[in-house]
Design an enzyme around this catalytic site. Structure first.
Site, short mmCIF file in Angstrom:
data_model
loop_
_atom_site.label_atom_id
_atom_site.label_comp_id
_atom_site.label_asym_id
_atom_site.label_seq_id
_atom_site.Cartn_x
_atom_site.Cartn_y
_atom_site.Cartn_z
N ARG A 1 -10.31 38.60 55.66
CA ARG A 1 -10.61 37.58 56.68
C ARG A 1 -11.71 38.09 57.61
O ARG A 1 -12.58 37.33 58.02
CB ARG A 1 -9.33 37.27 57.48
CG ARG A 1 -8.32 36.47 56.68
CD ARG A 1 -7.21 35.94 57.57
NE ARG A 1 -6.21 36.93 57.92
CZ ARG A 1 -5.04 37.07 57.29
NH1 ARG A 1 -4.73 36.29 56.28
NH2 ARG A 1 -4.17 37.98 57.69
N ASP B 1 -4.33 22.66 51.76
CA ASP B 1 -3.09 23.24 51.25
C ASP B 1 -2.15 22.10 50.88
O ASP B 1 -2.17 21.04 51.50
CB ASP B 1 -2.43 24.15 52.30
CG ASP B 1 -1.45 25.13 51.67
OD1 ASP B 1 -1.79 26.33 51.55
OD2 ASP B 1 -0.34 24.71 51.27
N CYS C 1 -3.28 37.03 43.44
CA CYS C 1 -2.24 37.91 43.98
C CYS C 1 -1.09 38.06 43.00
O CYS C 1 0.03 38.39 43.37
CB CYS C 1 -1.75 37.43 45.35
SG CYS C 1 -1.04 35.80 45.33
N1 SAH Z 1 -5.11 32.55 52.31
C1 SAH Z 1 -3.86 32.36 52.99
C2 SAH Z 1 -2.67 32.57 52.09
C3 SAH Z 1 -2.57 31.64 50.89
S1 SAH Z 1 -1.00 31.62 50.16
C4 SAH Z 1 -3.84 33.25 54.24
O1 SAH Z 1 -4.73 34.12 54.39
O2 SAH Z 1 -2.96 33.08 55.06
C5 SAH Z 1 -1.11 30.37 48.99
C6 SAH Z 1 -0.98 28.96 49.53
O3 SAH Z 1 -1.22 28.05 48.44
C7 SAH Z 1 0.35 28.54 50.10
O4 SAH Z 1 0.18 28.14 51.43
C8 SAH Z 1 0.82 27.34 49.25
O5 SAH Z 1 1.41 26.31 50.01
C9 SAH Z 1 -0.49 26.86 48.69
N2 SAH Z 1 -0.43 26.11 47.42
C10 SAH Z 1 0.35 26.33 46.34
N3 SAH Z 1 0.02 25.47 45.34
C11 SAH Z 1 -0.99 24.70 45.81
C12 SAH Z 1 -1.77 23.64 45.26
N4 SAH Z 1 -1.57 23.22 44.00
N5 SAH Z 1 -2.74 23.09 46.03
C13 SAH Z 1 -2.96 23.52 47.30
N6 SAH Z 1 -2.25 24.51 47.87
C14 SAH Z 1 -1.29 25.10 47.14
#
Ligand code: SAH
Length: 396
Positions: free
Chosen positions: A218, A256, A340
């Protein structure tokens, strides 16, 4: 809480006899000893700890015992090193001390214990300001909770210690899957990270409430964002978006599929005084449908591969979203893309990006490899701990 020191007595431990021919398993110091490597088990079934011995009875390793899990032993010590309450306490103390440089006026949240990376297999501890969140993934470690709690209280004096208890392994191990807490008030808090502020709700949020592993990435996004149109796919609570805005992005869009995550993203942007577009949408559909272009794109999907058998399907998912995401990047623009999934190797992820670039019809080079921050150390003996992989791509 009284520590369960008796659990350490030799006659209270389970004895696990290694199969002939499996000597390599322990000699390589991998902390996970599977049931298939064992010839026999003896002693108390409800033991918190076990000793791994060879056919002659000589001790090879000691650690947390799990009767139910295929990972029968989570080794903490090898050879002559004695597993004692003092040794565990010292490892917890040392893990916390290692993170001291991360905490300052601008940052009060970080992972304090990263399981195998801190020689504490199956124990994860995150600090969110005055709240400490604990995830325990083995029966043996659960039995030694009093020792863990004593050390955390002594070292950190937190307002709340919250046990999330939601790891799938816990059900398998017949451990409670209901959250527990020590201390007063809700575990919800507002943290500071790199001078920015974020609401974190360990009880309702994903993971332990925040994706601490992405802090360094970030920060990189913040330095790259000046004047850029930023798209934050799989935004969760909008953390990458807030950093991009702080770096002077001309616009930020968070996407999201989770409505509560987007609601928190909206709050987090407001908390820091930034505007953004927040969309509750499936990222796979969004990248196909939008007509917009972006100069900095972040793609941080959840772990698509939950097991080894899922890897192929997961690779297709990663390829798909990356392919369409690449097409949204303006010529010369940047993309930070992550996997991840512990089961997806860096090598395979790079191949997936190769296939995506080819089909996207774009010229793509990677500028940097990305990974988790220094509060997520990886044991050289347990490379599975390096689950977060990423690339900073330049796209023409
Ligand atoms: N980058 C973020 C963490 C991402 S975690 C940070 O730094 O805080 C992954 C996220 O993907 C979760 O919030 C989950 O709700 C979302 N997610 C899962 N499947 C998804 C989809 N098909 N489309 C959009 N978001 C999705």
């Amino acid at each position: 809480m009284k520590s369960d020191d008796d659990a350490f007595a030799r006659d209270r431990r389970r004895q696990l006899v290694l199969k002939r021919g499996k000597e390599r398993v322990a000699a390589n110091r991998h902390p996970w000893i599977f049931a298939g490597a064992l010839h026999a088990e003896r002693g108390p079934e409800d033991a918190a700890l076990a000793d791994l011995v060879d056919a002659s009875g000589a001790r090879i390793a000691s650690g947390f015992y799990s009767k139910q899990s295929q990972i029968r032993l989570r080794a903490l010590t090898f050879g002559d090193e004695e597993l004692t309450p003092e040794l565990l306490d010292a490892r917890i103390t040392r893990a916390i001390a290692r993170r001291k440089p991360i905490f300052d006026d601008a940052t009060n949240a970080a992972r304090l214990i990263h399981a195998e990376g801190d020689d504490l297999s199956s124990i994860v501890v995150d600090r969110y300001d005055d709240v400490v969140v604990v995830e325990i993934g083995s029966r043996g470690a659960e039995r030694l909770k009093p020792l863990i709690v004593d050390a955390l209280r002594r070292e950190l004096a937190p307002r709340v210690i919250f046990f999330k208890n939601d790891l799938p392994a816990r059900a398998l191990e017949q451990l409670t899957t209901t959250a527990e807490q020590i201390g007063d008030g809700a575990p919800r808090t507002t943290i500071r990270e790199s001078g920015l502020r974020f609401h974190v709700d360990p009880a309702a949020g994903q993971k332990t409430g925040f994706f601490l592993d992405q802090r360094e990435n970030r920060r990189l996004a913040r330095t790259l964002a000046t004047g850029k149109r930023a798209l934050n796919l799989f935004s969760y609570s909008g953390a990458f978006g807030v950093y991009a805005a702080a770096g002077g992005a001309s616009s930020v869009t968070n996407v999201d599929v989770s409505a509560p995550a987007i609601e928190t993203a909206r709050e987090n942007h407001a908390l820091n005084g930034f505007d953004a577009t927040h969309l509750v949408a499936d990222a796979f559909q969004y990248v196909r449908q939008t007509r917009e272009q972006f100069d900095l794109l972040i793609c941080d999907p959840p772990a698509f591969a939950k097991s080894r058998h899922d890897v192929e399907r997961a690779a297709r998912g990663y390829k798909d979203v990356n392919l369409f995401a690449m097409r949204l990047v303006s010529p010369g623009g940047l993309m930070m893309t992550f996997s991840c999934s512990g089961h997806m190797s860096l090598d395979l992820f790079q191949k997936v990006l190769f296939a995506a670039a080819l089909d996207a019809g774009r010229r793509v080079s990677f500028v940097r490899r990305l990974g988790a921050g220094p509060d997520h150390p990886v044991s050289i003996y347990c490379p599975e701990g390096e689950y977060l992989k990423g690339f900073l791509l330049e796209i023409h």
